[in-house]
Write an enzyme that holds these catalytic residues in place. Structure first.
Site, short mmCIF file in Angstrom:
data_model
loop_
_atom_site.label_atom_id
_atom_site.label_comp_id
_atom_site.label_asym_id
_atom_site.label_seq_id
_atom_site.Cartn_x
_atom_site.Cartn_y
_atom_site.Cartn_z
N ASP A 30 0.81 -1.21 0.00
CA ASP A 30 0.00 0.00 0.00
C ASP A 30 0.85 1.27 0.00
O ASP A 30 1.99 1.26 0.45
CB ASP A 30 -0.92 -0.02 1.24
N ASN A 78 -10.99 -2.84 -5.03
CA ASN A 78 -10.28 -1.87 -5.87
C ASN A 78 -10.98 -1.60 -7.21
O ASN A 78 -10.65 -0.63 -7.90
CB ASN A 78 -8.82 -2.32 -6.11
C1 IPE Z 1 -5.42 -2.61 0.01
O1 IPE Z 1 -5.12 -1.26 -0.13
C2 IPE Z 1 -5.34 -3.30 -1.30
C3 IPE Z 1 -4.01 -3.38 -1.90
C4 IPE Z 1 -2.89 -2.89 -1.42
C5 IPE Z 1 -3.96 -4.10 -3.12
P1 IPE Z 1 -6.25 -0.16 -0.35
O2 IPE Z 1 -5.52 1.12 -0.52
O3 IPE Z 1 -7.17 -0.55 -1.43
O4 IPE Z 1 -7.04 -0.21 1.03
P2 IPE Z 1 -7.90 0.90 1.76
O5 IPE Z 1 -8.90 1.39 0.77
O6 IPE Z 1 -6.95 1.98 2.17
O7 IPE Z 1 -8.48 0.21 2.94
C1 IPE Z 2 -1.67 0.21 -3.29
O1 IPE Z 2 -1.44 1.57 -3.35
C2 IPE Z 2 -1.87 -0.41 -4.64
C3 IPE Z 2 -3.25 -0.86 -4.89
C4 IPE Z 2 -4.25 -0.76 -4.06
C5 IPE Z 2 -3.49 -1.45 -6.17
P1 IPE Z 2 -2.63 2.60 -3.36
O2 IPE Z 2 -3.03 2.87 -4.77
O3 IPE Z 2 -3.72 2.17 -2.47
O4 IPE Z 2 -1.92 3.88 -2.78
P2 IPE Z 2 -2.53 4.92 -1.75
O5 IPE Z 2 -2.99 4.13 -0.57
O6 IPE Z 2 -3.64 5.61 -2.45
O7 IPE Z 2 -1.40 5.82 -1.41
MG MG Z 3 -4.11 2.43 -0.51
#
Ligand code: IPE
Ligand code: IPE
Ligand code: MG
Length: 250
Positions: A30, A78
């Site tokens: 993340d 997602n």
């Molecule tokens: C969890 O991260 C999913 C992945 C890293 C693939 P998210 O960024 O989607 O989670 P939330 O929305 O902050 O809980």
């Molecule tokens: C994790 O990074 C990757 C996926 C969820 C695919 P994020 O895209 O959630 O990055 P932040 O949390 O918005 O910084």
């Molecule tokens: Mg995220």
């Protein structure tokens, strides 16, 4: 092998014990978006940097004897992101899958995809089958990519499979216990998850490995995933090794 031992100037800290390395580590990759935004770059650049970061982390984990590394790449939630971001993530994944044969061969690594692949494009589905096939004999670390994965959806799937087994007469309802259901999870062929790591400062599971997390240890870090390096991984594992895992006992 880089083990990041302290230099003369560094304060005293525990060192990695290679005889007690977690067998299975889960990582919620993340913080890619925030990493990019802080640099004034598009989120997709953060996703690319995140994907690029995986190689060194795999090498490090493989080198210290981790048996399986499950990385959360795309959750069942997602899909609610803007289509342009989903498309960029899928293209990135496709590109990654194409490199697997070459990258994994010298490392004896095996690729596994956990999640519902049905909604993915045909091109990605084919690339997954190919990447899993060509790495199937790898006897090193398993890289398990959680893709269109959700813990609740995994548990619902296991319940569905168990119901089908009852319906076909293979088992009776009394046979459904933790061991049976555990055998229906994507991770059935992998060791128990010992440690779950979430970079980027968030302190939640976000539907990751709900079943498997029962007695996993947690490690949070404020560092965003693209900047989470081998030394950060080592710090997490050293902390894991200092914990008293009682599993309900005294
Ligand atoms: C969890 O991260 C999913 C992945 C890293 C693939 P998210 O960024 O989607 O989670 P939330 O929305 O902050 O809980
Ligand atoms: C994790 O990074 C990757 C996926 C969820 C695919 P994020 O895209 O959630 O990055 P932040 O949390 O918005 O910084
Ligand atoms: Mg995220």
């Amino acid at each position: 092998m880089k083990l990041f031992r302290k230099s003369a100037k560094e304060p005293e800290r525990a060192e990695l014990d290679l005889s007690r390395v977690p067998a299975h580590i889960g990582v919620i990759m993340d913080g890619n978006g925030r990493w990019a935004r802080r640099k004034g770059l598009p989120r997709s650049v953060g996703h690319k940097a995140g994907a690029d970061n995986l190689e060194a982390i795999c090498d490090y984990c493989g080198s210290i004897g981790v048996k399986a590394l499950t990385v959360y790449a795309f959750s069942t939630e997602n899909w609610s992101r803007p289509q342009s971001e989903i498309d960029a993530l899928m293209e990135l994944l496709y590109g990654y899958l194409l490199t697997v044969e070459e990258k994994f061969k010298n490392r004896s690594m095996k690729l596994k995809i956990s999640g519902d692949t049905a909604p993915l494009s045909d091109k990605i589905k084919k690339a997954i089958v190919h990447a899993e096939e060509v790495t199937a004999s790898g006897d090193g670390m398993v890289l398990n990519i959680a893709l269109n994965y959700g813990g609740r959806s995994e548990i619902a799937r296991a319940a569905r499979l168990a119901a089908e087994d009852v319906k076909s007469g293979k088992i009776s309802p009394e046979d459904i216990d933790e061991k049976y259901l555990g055998g229906l999870m994507y991770t059935a062929d992998l060791p128990e998850v010992d440690l779950i790591i979430r970079p980027s400062g968030e302190k939640r599971l976000s539907n990751f490995l709900l079943w498997q997390a029962a007695y996993a240890e947690f490690w949070y870090s404020d560092i965003c995933w693209p900047d989470f390096k081998e030394k950060d991984m080592e710090r997490a594992i050293i902390d894991f090794q200092s914990r008293d895992r009682r599993f309900g006992n005294v």
